[in-house]
Design an enzyme around this catalytic site. Structure first.
Site, PDB file in Angstrom:
ATOM      1  N   ASP A  67      29.709  19.687   2.213  1.00 28.54           N
ATOM      2  CA  ASP A  67      28.646  20.091   3.135  1.00 28.54           C
ATOM      3  C   ASP A  67      29.262  20.619   4.423  1.00 28.54           C
ATOM      4  OD1 ASP A  67      26.862  19.102   1.298  1.00 28.54           O
ATOM      5  OD2 ASP A  67      26.682  17.152   2.286  1.00 28.54           O
TER       6      ASP A  67
HETATM    7  N1  URA Z   1      28.654  14.142  -0.895  1.00 31.19           N
HETATM    8  C1  URA Z   1      27.899  14.624   0.120  1.00 31.19           C
HETATM    9  O1  URA Z   1      26.830  14.133   0.379  1.00 31.19           O
HETATM   10  N2  URA Z   1      28.381  15.668   0.815  1.00 31.19           N
HETATM   11  C2  URA Z   1      29.586  16.219   0.603  1.00 31.19           C
HETATM   12  O2  URA Z   1      29.989  17.149   1.313  1.00 31.19           O
HETATM   13  C3  URA Z   1      30.363  15.715  -0.442  1.00 31.19           C
HETATM   14  C4  URA Z   1      29.875  14.670  -1.180  1.00 31.19           C
END
Ligand code: URA
Length: 236
Positions: free
Chosen positions: A103
């Site tokens: 993310d």
């Molecule tokens: N899980 C999440 O919620 N976000 C990420 O970036 C990676 C794993």
């Protein structure tokens, strides 16, 4: 291939820098200094060293990046900065892309390559590649989450996660989570399913490769031969 082209495509130095380095005797071909960076070498046969470092020129490039917050794990975005923009221009020409997504606000280990087949295999659900994260949460995680994670957390949309491992810090406000799958926002949704909220998320290892602790946020380095072998093993 010209030495300065090879060096710049590996993201080690620009052509201008290579030309200067050659003049200073910092470029060796098969152990001998080459004073003219426009000299041609055969990347398959010749050993090229730049400032004491052997250059492994291959068709594929494998890079570890310590992703900062605010970057999108993509090669292009119309509005936001992308992780590949953190690589030097020379390396961007080699068309690397991130192996999997993080993310925008997630930080930490990201592997980039132009080896599409390997990336595809590592990401396929069949291969159960381990990803380890460190997280912190709003509130202490409730009692019993260890067995909830081990049994498989059920997300708000009904999806049943595969068994995962959570090892909490003593105050239970954070810890490490190891997953073998990679659903959209998975950690955030797993923690939300435990009536809590992720406040910080960092990937600390991928396919058994830990984030290099000497790699500052926003910087990158080539994977070592050992790390590339580990990726290939995991993709078998
Ligand atoms: N899980 C999440 O919620 N976000 C990420 O970036 C990676 C794993």
């Amino acid at each position: 291939m010209r030495i300065d082209k090879l060096i710049s495509e590996m993201g080690i130095a620009s052509r201008k820098e290579s030309s200067l380095a050659a003049k200073r005797g910092m470029i060796l071909v098969n152990g001998t200094p080459v004073r003219d960076a426009s000299t041609h070498v055969d990347p398959e046969r010749d050993t090229v060293e730049y400032a004491g470092r052997k250059i492994n020129y291959g068709k594929f490039v494998y890079v570890m990046l310590n992703k900062p917050a605010g970057y999108v794990s993509a090669t292009e975005d119309s509005r936001l900065p992308v992780v590949t923009s953190l690589l030097p221009e020379e390396l961007q020409k080699r068309e690397l892309f991130p192996v999997g997504r993080l993310d925008r606000d997630t930080v930490g280990l990201m592997i980039l390559t132009n080896d599409g087949a390997l990336a595809h295999t590592l990401l396929s659900p069949k291969h159960h590649v381990e990803k380890e994260y460190y997280f912190t949460a709003d509130e202490p995680m409730r009692e019993g989450v260890e067995s909830e994670f081990s049994d498989g957390v059920t997300l708000a949309d009904g999806y049943e996660c595969k068994s995962a491992v959570i090892v909490l810090d003593p105050d239970r406000r954070g810890g490490k989570i190891t997953l073998t799958e990679g659903k959209y926002h998975q950690i955030k949704r797993m923690v939300a399913a435990c009536d809590n909220r992720v406040t910080y998320l960092e990937r600390i290892s991928f396919a058994g490769i830990p984030l290099d602790p000497t790699l500052k946020r926003g910087t990158w380095r080539y994977l070592t031969d050992g790390e590339i072998s580990l990726l290939r093993e995991r993709a078998r």
